[in-house]
Design an enzyme around this catalytic site. Structure first.
Site, PDB file in Angstrom:
ATOM      1  CG  MET A   1     -16.910 -29.943 -16.238  1.00 28.46           C
ATOM      2  SD  MET A   1     -15.563 -28.831 -16.704  1.00 28.46           S
ATOM      3  CE  MET A   1     -15.758 -28.786 -18.483  1.00 28.46           C
TER       4      MET A   1
ATOM      5  NE  ARG B   1     -18.696 -26.672 -20.316  1.00 27.79           N
ATOM      6  CZ  ARG B   1     -18.892 -27.780 -21.003  1.00 27.79           C
ATOM      7  NH1 ARG B   1     -20.129 -28.208 -21.221  1.00 27.79           N
ATOM      8  NH2 ARG B   1     -17.873 -28.474 -21.472  1.00 27.79           N
TER       9      ARG B   1
ATOM     10  CE1 TYR C   1      -9.824 -20.025 -16.580  1.00 27.57           C
ATOM     11  CE2 TYR C   1     -11.935 -19.520 -17.576  1.00 27.57           C
ATOM     12  CZ  TYR C   1     -10.936 -19.221 -16.670  1.00 27.57           C
ATOM     13  OH  TYR C   1     -11.047 -18.122 -15.883  1.00 27.57           O
ATOM     14  CD  GLU C   2     -14.185 -24.861 -15.944  1.00 29.00           C
ATOM     15  OE1 GLU C   2     -14.605 -26.009 -16.203  1.00 29.00           O
ATOM     16  OE2 GLU C   2     -13.474 -24.603 -14.958  1.00 29.00           O
ATOM     17  N   GLY C   3     -14.297 -25.850 -21.342  1.00 27.75           N
ATOM     18  CA  GLY C   3     -14.873 -26.206 -22.636  1.00 27.75           C
ATOM     19  C   GLY C   3     -14.786 -25.017 -23.563  1.00 27.75           C
TER      20      GLY C   3
END
Length: 419
Positions: free
Chosen positions: A119, A123, A267-269
């Protein structure tokens, strides 16, 4: 994540039966490869509740035969493909796992820690997507502004051989383009700096130097991800605006950049989660050690260069905005200990303020390099002069936003939580 229902049942031979459903799986199904290897989070029977009981598994689309080639189809299938706002070149799938054969990665109940290795890299990659949208939108906006004829310049005709002047002569068009240029080039410098420190963290033979670089990357990751993806959407919109009505028409391609850019903020947080990561985790981690990896070199740079007359018009705005960043960091830490909502309320504005100061630091470094190259007669003089003029625009027209963000943070949580 702690509520996930996908379960893993041991088969007794080292494999597991994986059952459950996953959504938002990018490229979850396609025919561009002989096999697709899914990384799946699941809870082994009897595991603790919440995130402490999550394990990570490999689940292939096709099981491997005796020769390790794709063989029998695994019990994993695409339930549906989402209809999305953008990124139409990538199928976003609902995936169903019906006792599919899976293989544990790492230790049981340690899946979340393993996933975050991926992740954190993702990011930074998504931040690069935002930067890429900034760049392509700016290149197209600039080209169009030089070519499109509309009206005459407010200060008199600039293209007497043409029926109208190109729209790049108009101040407001230049505002949009210079904003795009200044943020894109500053963002690229910040990305290179982060990437360089990523290499140092991975390759340096001195463990202390590697740790310092790793700390800085950890601090900058939520900033790179959130700020550059926010700017991908913002600059995509600004450069679409340069086109006027043509920007809204598919034929010109600009509307796709705006649609495609929007997902990177999610996305990805989500970017709100990145801000909470910065304020709730990175700020306090190791008693502020990560923050010092940024604050100390910036403080030293200001002290070393504030007497340089050629740099002062850039150093002074950096110094003022940096001082406010230090001030507000201490206030958030103090107020957040008493009331966590104060840290949460401050987080997004604080991240934006931090990003602007980081870009101001990058622009000072670029100006210093440009001035030196001009003096030494190295490289393209016009290119270096352009860097200096763009830095002047950044300091005068973009960095002042950090003052507004400071005031927003100082407003506290009451106005958000009272209603």
């Amino acid at each position: 994540l702690g509520m996930l229902k996908t379960k893993a049942v041991p088969n007794g031979d080292g494999t597991y039966k994986i059952s459950g459903q996953k959504i938002f799986i990018s490229a979850g199904e396609h025919d561009m490869a002989d096999n697709i290897i899914h990384l799946v989070l699941a809870r082994i029977e009897g595991a603790p509740e919440g995130t402490k009981g999550i394990s990570l598994f490999i689940v292939p689309k096709f099981k491997l035969d005796a020769d390790e080639n794709p063989g029998e189809r695994n019990a994993v299938s695409c339930g549906s493909i989402e209809e999305k706002m953008g990124i139409h070149g990538n199928s976003t799938c609902v995936m169903n796992y019906d006792e599919a054969e899976g293989y544990l990665i790492g230790e049981e109940n340690k899946g979340l820690a393993a996933m975050f290795v991926m992740m954190n890299a993702a990011r930074l990659g998504v931040g690069m997507q935002g930067l890429g949208i900034c760049e392509i939108a700016y290149q197209n906006g600039l080209t169009y502004a030089k070519d499109r004829l509309q009206m005459r310049s407010l200060t008199g005709t600039k293209a007497p051989d043409k029926p109208a002047d190109p729209i790049i002569v108009h101040p407001d068009v230049r505002r949009m383009l210079l904003k795009s240029k200044a943020i894109t080039e500053g963002g690229r410098a910040l990305s290179y700096w982060t990437g360089m420190n990523l290499d140092i963290a991975n390759k340096h033979t001195d463990p202390a130097k590697a740790q310092e670089a790793d700390d800085l990357v950890a601090l900058l990751t939520p900033i790179v991800k959130a700020y550059l993806t926010d700017m991908g959407t913002e600059i995509g919109n600004e450069c679409l605006q340069v086109y006027g009505g043509h920007g809204y028409i598919k034929e010109w391609g600009m509307e796709q950049y705006v649609r495609d850019a929007r997902i990177a903020q999610i996305y990805e947080g989500t970017n709100g989660i990145q801000a909470l990561d910065l304020v709730g985790r990175k700020m306090a981690q190791n008693f502020g050690r990560l923050l010092r990896r940024f604050f100390h070199p910036v403080q030293k740079y200001i002290a070393d260069n504030q007497a340089d007359s050629e740099l002062q018009e850039f150093i002074f705005p950096l110094a003022k905005s940096f001082a406010k960043l230090q001030q507000v960091t201490a206030i958030i830490a103090q107020k957040g200990l008493k009331n966590p909502d104060e840290a949460g309320a401050a987080s997004s504005d604080y991240l934006r303020q931090f990003a602007l100061v980081a870009l101001a630091y990058m622009w000072c470094l670029m100006v210093e390099a440009a001035q030196k190259n001009i003096k030494d007669g190295k490289g393209d003089k016009a290119f270096h002069e352009s860097k200096i003029k763009t830095a002047q625009f950044f300091m005068a027209r973009i960095l002042p936003e950090s003052d507004a963000r400071f005031k927003m943070v100082m407003a506290g949580a009451d106005t958000l939580m009272a209603l």
